[in-house]
Every structure is written in structure tokens, then in C-alpha cells.
Design a protein around this motif. Sequence first.
Motif, mmCIF file in Angstrom:
data_model
loop_
_atom_site.group_PDB
_atom_site.id
_atom_site.type_symbol
_atom_site.label_atom_id
_atom_site.label_comp_id
_atom_site.label_asym_id
_atom_site.label_seq_id
_atom_site.Cartn_x
_atom_site.Cartn_y
_atom_site.Cartn_z
ATOM 1 N N GLU A 15 2.628 -5.290 -41.766
ATOM 2 C CA GLU A 15 2.847 -6.729 -41.957
ATOM 3 C C GLU A 15 1.541 -7.469 -42.281
ATOM 4 O OE1 GLU A 15 4.347 -10.456 -39.254
ATOM 5 O OE2 GLU A 15 5.431 -8.553 -39.047
ATOM 6 N N LYS A 19 0.325 -9.282 -45.950
ATOM 7 C CA LYS A 19 -0.144 -10.665 -46.050
ATOM 8 C C LYS A 19 -1.549 -10.703 -46.656
ATOM 9 C CE LYS A 19 0.292 -15.071 -45.363
ATOM 10 N NZ LYS A 19 1.153 -15.867 -46.221
ATOM 11 N N TYR A 20 -2.407 -9.786 -46.259
ATOM 12 C CA TYR A 20 -3.750 -9.694 -46.836
ATOM 13 C C TYR A 20 -3.672 -9.531 -48.346
ATOM 14 C CZ TYR A 20 -8.131 -7.576 -48.331
ATOM 15 O OH TYR A 20 -9.278 -7.275 -49.016
ATOM 16 N N GLU A 22 -1.185 -10.212 -50.359
ATOM 17 C CA GLU A 22 -0.582 -11.400 -50.978
ATOM 18 C C GLU A 22 -1.612 -12.507 -51.206
ATOM 19 O OE1 GLU A 22 2.626 -12.581 -48.427
ATOM 20 O OE2 GLU A 22 3.920 -10.953 -49.107
ATOM 21 N N LEU A 23 -2.571 -12.633 -50.306
ATOM 22 C CA LEU A 23 -3.605 -13.657 -50.437
ATOM 23 C C LEU A 23 -4.799 -13.178 -51.262
ATOM 24 C CD1 LEU A 23 -3.603 -15.034 -46.782
ATOM 25 C CD2 LEU A 23 -2.676 -16.159 -48.825
ATOM 26 N N ALA A 79 -7.698 -14.512 -46.582
ATOM 27 C CA ALA A 79 -7.076 -13.190 -46.604
ATOM 28 C C ALA A 79 -7.724 -12.262 -45.587
ATOM 29 C CB ALA A 79 -7.177 -12.589 -48.007
ATOM 30 N N PHE A 82 -6.295 -11.824 -42.133
ATOM 31 C CA PHE A 82 -5.139 -10.939 -41.976
ATOM 32 C C PHE A 82 -5.535 -9.474 -42.076
ATOM 33 C CE2 PHE A 82 -3.240 -14.951 -43.128
ATOM 34 C CZ PHE A 82 -2.180 -15.023 -42.241
#
Length: 100
Positions: A15, A19-20, A22-23, A79, A82
Amino acid sequence: MPAYVLVDAVQLDEEGALKYRELAEPSIHRYGGRYLVQGQVPEVAAGSWPSPDRVVTVLEFPDMARLREWHDSPEYQAAVKFREGSIELRMLFVEGKRAG
């Protein structure tokens, strides 16, 4: 002169790693970077590799100044929050050589 980011990484938490990524990805493009290699398991040609779970990413930026601007940017640093605890990595910066 182009500059490169060499990353050796292993995912610890799916998870947080998602997220990392995605950013991080839009921040890379925003600062003129592009993926040359993205999350690939290397074929070991000599020596040893720490783990079969480790993957390699190679990014290219127009120059070292732009690479550092990306790395220190608020977008990428968001980022990084995360990444901590989600991805174990080693990251190297290296200048390339112009073709010709």
C-alpha cells in the motif's frame, strides 16, 4: 550533460509503495525526468545480487541540476514520506556522457 538516478529497491509494504509510486512518477516527469528502466529484476552477469526480490529503476534527467531540483522538490519529498517503511532502497546519482 544528462544525469541518471540508479535505484535498487525491494518493496516491504504494498500500500505504501503504491502511494509512493503514484506521487513520485508525476514529479519525475514534471522535472524533465524519464524512466529508462522501471522496476525490473536484473539478470546478474557477474558477482551476486542481494535478493531476488530487489528490482532496478533507472531515471534520466537533462542534467544534474535538474535531477537535484526534482529530488529536493516538495512534490518528491511528499512521495518520500510514503516510501519510508514501505520500500527499502539504495539510490545513486551519476552524470552521463553526451553521445558523440
